[in-house]
Design an enzyme around this catalytic site. Structure first.
Site, PDB file in Angstrom:
ATOM      1  N   LEU A 127      -4.804   4.425 -14.206  1.00 21.77           N
ATOM      2  CA  LEU A 127      -5.237   5.775 -13.620  1.00 21.77           C
ATOM      3  C   LEU A 127      -4.997   6.730 -14.478  1.00 21.77           C
ATOM      4  CD1 LEU A 127      -5.749   6.728  -9.853  1.00 21.77           C
ATOM      5  CD2 LEU A 127      -5.094   8.312 -11.903  1.00 21.77           C
ATOM      6  N   HIS A 231       7.880   9.193 -12.601  1.00 22.63           N
ATOM      7  CA  HIS A 231       7.835  10.253 -13.401  1.00 22.63           C
ATOM      8  C   HIS A 231       7.216  11.542 -12.599  1.00 22.63           C
ATOM      9  CE1 HIS A 231       5.974  13.081 -16.545  1.00 22.63           C
ATOM     10  NE2 HIS A 231       6.639  12.134 -17.343  1.00 22.63           N
TER      11      HIS A 231
END
Length: 338
Positions: A127, A231
């Protein structure tokens, strides 16, 4: 809104390549390599074109585009069954408890064990949303459209589904986890290893990675503190996965230590709550906000819209969504509440 998800085709190569160059590394499913992306699109074309409605080693690629301008602003992927071309490796974080009667002391040690527990699962991944389009709920549309695709093609997906989140990458483009664990054995930096994996697969992990568990306490502090941490740009994605019913169960990525989220496919909210119905009208003006999809395989489309579920089992949607999806009265659409 005029944006919709559709099946990718070989003409999307440059769109994917331009987005891949913006990822900043760590996106194994979207390498900035035209040849690798071309192979991915060819594989997707074969998956979309396969007539046998059974699970196979398929990879589906979807594209987010403006239905009026054709401008491409995102992409996502689905893999029907991982671990078929090469092993699907993960680290499993577990605890070893040991007790000494002589010392009257119990010691608990965290271990990272190299496993292939998740082989055979389906996967949602790849994605990416263009930085210029990260507003207006387009990320949510990208993510959840995949689950409607699964619901609409359920026989082509496994009973367990996973999602890998990118781990922490430092300002140099390196991975503290890689540097503290695997990098010591491979003699290459994170970016080089990640790129090699994206292009050639991870068989080299099986060839060179130590098979014995790694004691977390023996890693440096920088590596320890990023185990299972997404992240910073992936925190919203992690929350969306949790909202869908995914959970972190101790599996982390072997390259950057990012968390791998898992769920039972039929318990994913957008799969479980998806409704198929015949379209009765396209005149809704104040209905329930929903994701609405139509089509089969390479004709799949998904967009935001308004819906009214009728007592007779039909559905009505708003005119704009009907235009974006190219549907009319009598067509079948699938939907799930936004």
């Amino acid at each position: 809104m005029t944006f919709r998800l559709r099946a990718a085709n070989t003409g999307d190569l440059e769109h994917l390549y331009e987005m891949a160059k913006l990822t900043g590394g760590g996106f194994t499913n979207l390498p900035a390599d035209r040849a690798a992306l071309a192979r991915k699109l060819e594989r997707a074309a074969a998956a979309f074109g396969r007539d046998d409605d059974t699970i196979g080693d398929d990879q589906f690629v979807l594209i987010l585009e403006d239905s009026e301008t054709g401008e491409v602003r995102g992409t996502c992927q689905l893999m029907s069954m991982v671990g078929q071309q090469w092993p699907f490796y993960s680290y499993r974080l577990n605890t070893l408890t040991q007790h000494s009667q002589e010392l009257d002391r119990t010691v608990r040690a965290e271990l990272l064990s190299l496993v292939t527990d998740l082989e055979g699962s389906s996967e949602v991944g790849g994605l990416f949303l263009h930085p210029a389009a990260r507003a207006g709920g387009l990320g949510l549309l990208l993510a959840r459209s995949r689950y409607l695709f699964v619901a609409m093609h359920r026989k082509r997906f496994a009973d367990r589904i996973l999602a890998e989140l990118r781990g922490v990458i430092d300002d140099r483009g390196g991975s503290p986890f890689w540097d503290g664990v695997a990098g010591r054995f491979f003699g290459m930096g994170f970016q080089e290893a990640d790129y090699f994996n994206a292009i050639n697969g991870n068989q080299f992990i099986a060839d060179l990675m130590p098979k014995h568990p790694v004691y977390v306490a023996m890693l440096n502090s920088e590596a320890r503190k990023v185990i299972g941490v997404p992240h910073p740009t992936g925190r919203a994605a992690m929350r969306m996965l949790e909202d869908e019913g995914f959970a972190a169960e101790g599996y982390v990525d072997i390259f950057d230590g990012g968390p791998t989220m898992t769920a039972r496919t039929d318990q994913v909210r957008s799969v479980r709550e998806a409704v198929a119905a015949k379209l009765e009208s396209t005149d809704v003006e104040a209905g329930e906000k929903a994701l609405i999809a139509t089509g089969h395989l390479d004709t799949f489309r998904c967009a935001y819209g308004l819906r009214e579920l009728r007592e007779d089992g039909t559905v009505a949607i708003d005119a704009n969504c009907a235009k974006v999806l190219g549907v009319g009265e009598g067509d079948e659409v699938w939907s799930v509440a936004r």
